[in-house]
Design an enzyme around this catalytic site. Structure first.
Site, PDB file in Angstrom:
ATOM      1  N   LEU A  57       0.855  -1.175   0.000  1.00  0.00           N
ATOM      2  CA  LEU A  57       0.000   0.000   0.000  1.00  0.00           C
ATOM      3  C   LEU A  57       0.894   1.229   0.000  1.00  0.00           C
ATOM      4  O   LEU A  57       1.969   1.223   0.613  1.00  0.00           O
ATOM      5  CB  LEU A  57      -0.897   0.034   1.245  1.00  0.00           C
ATOM      6  CG  LEU A  57      -1.916  -1.092   1.417  1.00  0.00           C
ATOM      7  CD1 LEU A  57      -2.666  -0.908   2.727  1.00  0.00           C
ATOM      8  CD2 LEU A  57      -2.878  -1.146   0.253  1.00  0.00           C
ATOM      9  N   ASP A  58       0.456   2.297  -0.674  1.00  0.00           N
ATOM     10  CA  ASP A  58       1.194   3.549  -0.606  1.00  0.00           C
ATOM     11  C   ASP A  58       1.357   3.970   0.852  1.00  0.00           C
ATOM     12  O   ASP A  58       0.509   3.665   1.703  1.00  0.00           O
ATOM     13  CB  ASP A  58       0.447   4.663  -1.347  1.00  0.00           C
ATOM     14  CG  ASP A  58       0.452   4.464  -2.854  1.00  0.00           C
ATOM     15  OD1 ASP A  58       1.229   3.630  -3.344  1.00  0.00           O
ATOM     16  OD2 ASP A  58      -0.332   5.159  -3.527  1.00  0.00           O
ATOM     17  N   MET A  59       2.413   4.708   1.127  1.00  0.00           N
ATOM     18  CA  MET A  59       2.708   5.123   2.492  1.00  0.00           C
ATOM     19  C   MET A  59       1.518   5.823   3.148  1.00  0.00           C
ATOM     20  O   MET A  59       1.202   5.573   4.312  1.00  0.00           O
ATOM     21  CB  MET A  59       3.925   6.055   2.493  1.00  0.00           C
ATOM     22  CG  MET A  59       4.320   6.571   3.868  1.00  0.00           C
ATOM     23  SD  MET A  59       5.826   7.568   3.771  1.00  0.00           S
ATOM     24  CE  MET A  59       5.995   8.066   5.492  1.00  0.00           C
ATOM     25  N   THR A  61      -1.658   5.603   2.301  1.00  0.00           N
ATOM     26  CA  THR A  61      -2.889   4.817   2.261  1.00  0.00           C
ATOM     27  C   THR A  61      -2.952   3.923   3.488  1.00  0.00           C
ATOM     28  O   THR A  61      -1.960   3.301   3.861  1.00  0.00           O
ATOM     29  CB  THR A  61      -2.945   3.949   0.987  1.00  0.00           C
ATOM     30  OG1 THR A  61      -2.886   4.781  -0.157  1.00  0.00           O
ATOM     31  CG2 THR A  61      -4.233   3.133   0.943  1.00  0.00           C
TER      32      THR A  61
END
Length: 212
Positions: A57-59, A61
Site C-alpha cells: 500500500l502507498d505510504m 494509504t
C-alpha cells in the site's frame, strides 16, 4: 508514531495487518525509511521470510495488507494477486461532486522517470489499469467513493480518480495528483481483502472500516 502493528488476523500461513496512514509497507532507502510494516512484523514474528510482503500500500494509504509467513504461502498469495483472483475494495473521499454514480475506469499509465514516483497517462507505452467505482454519498470535503481495482498498478486509484479521463476528482489529501500537501492524510483506505487461504484452500474475507 506507535511502533506496534494492528494485527487483524494471524495464523501459520499469513498475517493480515491494518496499516496506518503514514507508515511504509516495506523498507525504503536510508536509515530514516526502515520503519515499516515488514520491519515491525519481523520484530514480533521471528519466523517471517526475508520478503514477506505479498503486495504493498502507498505510504499514506491505510488499511488491509497481507504478509506471508512461509515461502509456499508467499508464492500462492502472489500468484492470486497476479491472476486477479484477490478481491480488493477501498474507500476514498474525492474532491468535489461527481456527475455519475458508478462506472469502470480503464486507463494505461507508466512511471515518469523525470518526476519519480509520479505516474503519467500513456495509452501507447503504459500498463492498463482497471478500476470499478461507485458513489456512496456526498459529504464534506467531497464525495465518498468505493473503489474496486481489478488490476494493481502503482498509484492506480490515485491516478484514476484524478485524471480527466477518469473521475477528474483527486482523492482528498493527495499531494501528487491533487491539491494536498506532502504529509497530508490521504483519504484512501483498503477496507476489504478476499482470497483463497494458502493453508486450507478456503475463501477468507477480511474487512476494516475507514476512520474518516
Amino acid at each position: 508514531m506507535p511502533t506496534e502493528l494492528d494485527i487483524i488476523h494471524a495464523d501459520r500461513s499469513l498475517l493480515v495487518i491494518n496499516k496506518p496512514s503514514g507508515l511504509l509497507s516495506v523498507p525504503g532507502r536510508g536509515v530514516e525509511k526502515q520503519d515499516c510494516v515488514v520491519s515491525r512484523a519481523k520484530r514480533r514474528y521471528s519466523d517471517l521470510p526475508d520478503q514477506p510482503a505479498v503486495h504493498r500500500l502507498d505510504m499514506m494509504t491505510s488499511g488491509l495488507m497481507l504478509l506471508a509467513r512461509s515461502a509456499q504461502a508467499h508464492r500462492s498469495l502472489v500468484r492470486q494477486f497476479q491472476d486477479r483472483q484477490v478481491i480488493k475494495r477501498y474507500i476514498g473521499i474525492v474532491e468535489g461532486d461527481l456527475q455519475e454514480t458508478s462506472g469502470t475506469i480503464e486507463l494505461a499509465f507508466r512511471l515518469d522517470p523525470d518526476n519519480r514516483p509520479h505516474q503519467v497517462y500513456d495509452p501507447e507505452n503504459g500498463k492498463q489499469g482497471i478500476t470499478m467505482w461507485k458513489v456512496i454519498g456526498a459529504e464534506p470535503p467531497g464525495t465518498r467513493v468505493e473503489f474496486t481495482p481489478l488490476t494493481g498498478r502503482t498509484h492506480q486509484l490515485r491516478l484514476h480518480a484524478a485524471h480527466p479521463l477518469g473521475l477528474g476528482a483527486p482523492i482528498v489529501g493527495d499531494y501528487l495528483y491533487g491539491s494536498g500537501k506532502d504529509g497530508d492524510r490521504l483519504l484512501l483506505h483498503s477496507c476489504l481483502l478476499s482470497f483463497t487461504h494458502p493453508g486450507n484452500n478456503k475463501t477468507c474475507t477480511f474487512t476494516t472500516p475507514a476512520t474518516f
